[in-house]
Design an enzyme around this catalytic site. Structure first.
Site, short mmCIF file in Angstrom:
data_model
loop_
_atom_site.label_atom_id
_atom_site.label_comp_id
_atom_site.label_asym_id
_atom_site.label_seq_id
_atom_site.Cartn_x
_atom_site.Cartn_y
_atom_site.Cartn_z
N GLY A 139 -1.08 -8.97 1.65
CA GLY A 139 0.02 -8.81 1.09
C GLY A 139 0.25 -8.85 -0.54
N LEU A 140 -1.16 -9.22 -0.95
CA LEU A 140 -1.32 -9.45 -2.60
C LEU A 140 -1.21 -8.04 -3.01
CD1 LEU A 140 -3.53 -12.51 -3.25
CD2 LEU A 140 -1.14 -12.04 -3.35
N GLU A 149 2.09 -2.48 6.61
CA GLU A 149 0.66 -3.00 7.31
C GLU A 149 0.99 -3.62 8.61
OE1 GLU A 149 -1.04 -5.27 4.00
OE2 GLU A 149 -1.99 -3.55 3.38
O1 DER Z 1 -2.16 -6.37 0.22
C1 DER Z 1 -2.78 -6.42 1.19
O2 DER Z 1 -2.51 -6.48 2.40
C2 DER Z 1 -4.38 -5.77 1.12
O3 DER Z 1 -4.79 -5.32 2.19
C3 DER Z 1 -4.81 -7.06 0.51
O4 DER Z 1 -4.51 -8.24 1.48
C4 DER Z 1 -6.54 -6.84 0.26
O5 DER Z 1 -6.49 -6.25 -0.79
P1 DER Z 1 -7.90 -6.13 -1.55
O6 DER Z 1 -8.97 -5.39 -0.55
O7 DER Z 1 -7.73 -5.33 -2.95
O8 DER Z 1 -8.34 -7.36 -1.96
#
Ligand code: DER
Length: 226
Positions: free
Chosen positions: A98-99, A106
């Site tokens: 979720g970041l 998702e």
């Molecule tokens: O927001 C999300 O769920 C993304 O999948 C995060 O969890 C991973 O993002 P990143 O691959 O840019 O670290």
């Protein structure tokens, strides 16, 4: 630069699992982006044909369409494989996500996946969820301060996500609260408590959902199973 190369290695490994004529889910974030790019490359090279994709964010949909990956809305039919990143991965393959702001779409997509392949670099591995990352919680805009008070009453500490000073707004028109909790005995009970909070749409706890994780380390890509 090194981490980007690792993300791409994990992404390519998972994208290789996708077979022609299947239904796929496209994740969101910088690691999932490499998987989408790789799927586009495989389609253009004629290695892959007849796939149909569901995207977990407008950004991923736009990227997929730019690569001529056919995108359709989410329907109740299961997806053969979903490939997505994570912010934290624990030894049981429970995730914090979720970041990237896309946790609700998702989770809606990944719950329908026959196989949910997580892709990440090794910095995402933790022994306990919450060690490094906050827990993103999507909340409705109306009365958000009341909802935040209800979360604080559950022990949450944190703040609403802002980008360049402005409150971040998800594809679904909601805000995101980044929560830190004292160490919890049970992730499942935390998830249940949070989902019961009025004004909460969804949490970034993805418990028991991932079937495999491809984690890139400087020594190579590790394949982890729950
Ligand atoms: O927001 C999300 O769920 C993304 O999948 C995060 O969890 C991973 O993002 P990143 O691959 O840019 O670290």
């Amino acid at each position: 630069a090194e981490l980007e190369a690792l993300k791409q290695q994990a992404a390519v490994r998972a994208a290789a699992l996708v077979q022609s004529g299947t239904r796929i889910g496209l994740g969101t974030g910088s690691t999932a982006r490499y998987a989408i790019l790789e799927l586009g490359r495989r389609l253009a090279a004629g290695e892959l044909e007849g796939v149909m994709a569901v995207a977990t964010s407008q950004a991923s949909e736009d990227l997929a369409r730019s690569l001529n990956i056919p995108v359709e809305p989410l329907t109740p039919e299961p997806l053969d494989i979903v490939i997505d990143g994570a912010d934290e991965i624990d030894p049981q393959l429970n995730l914090i996500k979720g970041l990237g702001g896309a946790l609700t779409r998702e989770k809606l997509v990944e719950v329908q996946a026959r196989r949910f392949a997580v892709i990440a670099d090794h910095t995402k591995l933790v022994s306990r969820l919450g060690e490094k990352a906050p827990l993103p919680i999507e909340v409705v805009q109306f009365g958000v301060d009341s909802t935040v008070e209800r979360l604080r009453a559950l022990g949450a500490r944190g703040e609403l996500r802002r980008d360049a000073g402005a409150l971040y707004i998800t594809d679904n028109g909601n805000y995101i609260f980044h929560a830190h909790f004292p160490e919890n005995a049970s992730l499942a009970s935390l998830e249940r408590s949070l989902k019961g909070v009025l004004g909460v749409v969804e949490t970034g706890l993805f418990l028991g959902m991932a079937t495999v994780a491809y984690v890139a380390t400087p020594e190579g890509v590790r394949e982890l199973h729950a």
